[in-house]
Design an enzyme around this catalytic site. Structure first.
Site, PDB file in Angstrom:
ATOM      1  N   PRO A  51       0.790  -1.223   0.000  1.00  0.00           N
ATOM      2  CA  PRO A  51       0.000   0.000   0.000  1.00  0.00           C
ATOM      3  C   PRO A  51       0.826   1.280   0.000  1.00  0.00           C
ATOM      4  CG  PRO A  51      -0.143  -1.084   2.134  1.00  0.00           C
ATOM      5  CD  PRO A  51       0.557  -2.022   1.209  1.00  0.00           C
ATOM      6  N   ASN A  52       0.322   2.235  -0.744  1.00  0.00           N
ATOM      7  CA  ASN A  52       0.834   3.604  -0.857  1.00  0.00           C
ATOM      8  C   ASN A  52       2.136   3.721  -1.639  1.00  0.00           C
ATOM      9  OD1 ASN A  52      -1.342   4.664   0.733  1.00  0.00           O
ATOM     10  ND2 ASN A  52      -0.314   3.799   2.511  1.00  0.00           N
ATOM     11  N   ARG A  75       5.108  10.904  -2.704  1.00  0.00           N
ATOM     12  CA  ARG A  75       4.755  10.664  -1.302  1.00  0.00           C
ATOM     13  C   ARG A  75       5.945  10.966  -0.390  1.00  0.00           C
ATOM     14  NH1 ARG A  75       4.432   4.861   1.588  1.00  0.00           N
ATOM     15  NH2 ARG A  75       3.763   5.602   3.628  1.00  0.00           N
ATOM     16  N   TYR A 111      11.028   9.175   1.317  1.00  0.00           N
ATOM     17  CA  TYR A 111      11.077   8.192   0.223  1.00  0.00           C
ATOM     18  C   TYR A 111      11.785   8.679  -1.038  1.00  0.00           C
ATOM     19  CZ  TYR A 111       7.668   5.956   3.232  1.00  0.00           C
ATOM     20  OH  TYR A 111       7.054   5.382   4.315  1.00  0.00           O
ATOM     21  N   ASN A 140       8.235  -5.268  -0.682  1.00  0.00           N
ATOM     22  CA  ASN A 140       8.038  -4.123   0.207  1.00  0.00           C
ATOM     23  C   ASN A 140       6.550  -4.109   0.536  1.00  0.00           C
ATOM     24  OD1 ASN A 140       7.717  -1.678   1.510  1.00  0.00           O
ATOM     25  ND2 ASN A 140       9.091  -0.574   0.133  1.00  0.00           N
ATOM     26  N   ALA A 176       2.958  -0.631   4.904  1.00  0.00           N
ATOM     27  CA  ALA A 176       2.376  -0.666   6.252  1.00  0.00           C
ATOM     28  C   ALA A 176       1.914  -2.059   6.654  1.00  0.00           C
ATOM     29  CB  ALA A 176       1.219   0.320   6.340  1.00  0.00           C
ATOM     30  N   GLU A 205      12.544  -9.175   2.200  1.00  0.00           N
ATOM     31  CA  GLU A 205      11.764  -8.020   2.658  1.00  0.00           C
ATOM     32  C   GLU A 205      12.591  -6.761   2.438  1.00  0.00           C
ATOM     33  OE1 GLU A 205      10.108  -6.209   6.890  1.00  0.00           O
ATOM     34  OE2 GLU A 205      10.661  -8.318   6.787  1.00  0.00           O
ATOM     35  N   HIS A 256      12.635  -2.315   2.603  1.00  0.00           N
ATOM     36  CA  HIS A 256      12.060  -1.022   2.991  1.00  0.00           C
ATOM     37  C   HIS A 256      12.987   0.070   2.485  1.00  0.00           C
ATOM     38  CE1 HIS A 256       9.087  -2.983   5.431  1.00  0.00           C
ATOM     39  NE2 HIS A 256      10.055  -3.755   5.894  1.00  0.00           N
ATOM     40  N   SER A 284      13.068   3.266   3.632  1.00  0.00           N
ATOM     41  CA  SER A 284      13.608   3.984   4.791  1.00  0.00           C
ATOM     42  C   SER A 284      14.121   2.978   5.823  1.00  0.00           C
ATOM     43  CB  SER A 284      12.524   4.859   5.418  1.00  0.00           C
ATOM     44  OG  SER A 284      11.509   4.053   6.002  1.00  0.00           O
ATOM     45  N   ARG A 313      12.355   5.191  12.732  1.00  0.00           N
ATOM     46  CA  ARG A 313      11.070   5.872  12.587  1.00  0.00           C
ATOM     47  C   ARG A 313      10.168   5.581  13.784  1.00  0.00           C
ATOM     48  NH1 ARG A 313       8.850   5.171   6.770  1.00  0.00           N
ATOM     49  NH2 ARG A 313       7.483   6.812   7.563  1.00  0.00           N
TER      50      ARG A 313
END
Length: 143
Positions: A9-10, A17, A22, A72, A75, A96, A98, A100, A105
């Site tokens: 998502p996103n 974004r 990112y 990725n 969320a 997996e 990411h 960032s 975070r």
């Protein structure tokens, strides 16, 4: 190798974004660079904001004989037992990824439900995280 890059998502909003987190590169830019760099391999791409569609695509990748998946989950990384179970249910190695460093975070991002089901985790290297994951899959295949 046949490698699937799978985004949750996103991540369809990359380039627009939260560029401070990112960056400005789009996923189209990233895929173009990966395909040029790994021209001898097949790199497929799929993105969905729907958890069910991601699960379906994991199973499809397994059924198609995909050699590796760079995932990725966005969320869903921090919430989805269902994605964990789907990764465990397939015979395809999953890395997996990411963009960032999730550990710098918000505290809720520090836990991944999917990490225990994945071969490895790469985070914090921006869009280059995808390249590093593809490289890891290719090197593992050579070993």
């Amino acid at each position: 190798m046949n490698i699937l890059i799978l985004n949750g998502p996103n991540l369809n909003r990359l380039g627009r974004r939260e560029p401070g987190i990112y960056g400005h590169q789009t996923m189209d830019d990233c895929m173009e660079a990966l395909r040029a760099r790994y021209a001898g391999h097949t790199l497929q791409y799929f993105q969905s904001n729907s958890e069910g569609a991601l699960i379906d695509r994991l199973y499809q990748a397994d059924d198609e004989g995909t050699d590796g998946i760079v995932f990725n989950a966005g969320a869903y990384t921090h919430t989805s037992v269902a994605l964990h179970d789907a990764i465990r249910a397939i015979g395809v190695p999953v890395i997996e990824v990411h963009i960032s460093n999730v550990h710098t975070r918000e505290p809720f991002r520090h836990h991944s439900f999917i990490s225990p089901a994945c071969r490895g985790v790469i985070c914090g290297f921006g869009m280059d995280s995808y390249r590093l994951a593809v490289e890891a899959l290719i090197e593992a295949e050579r070993a």
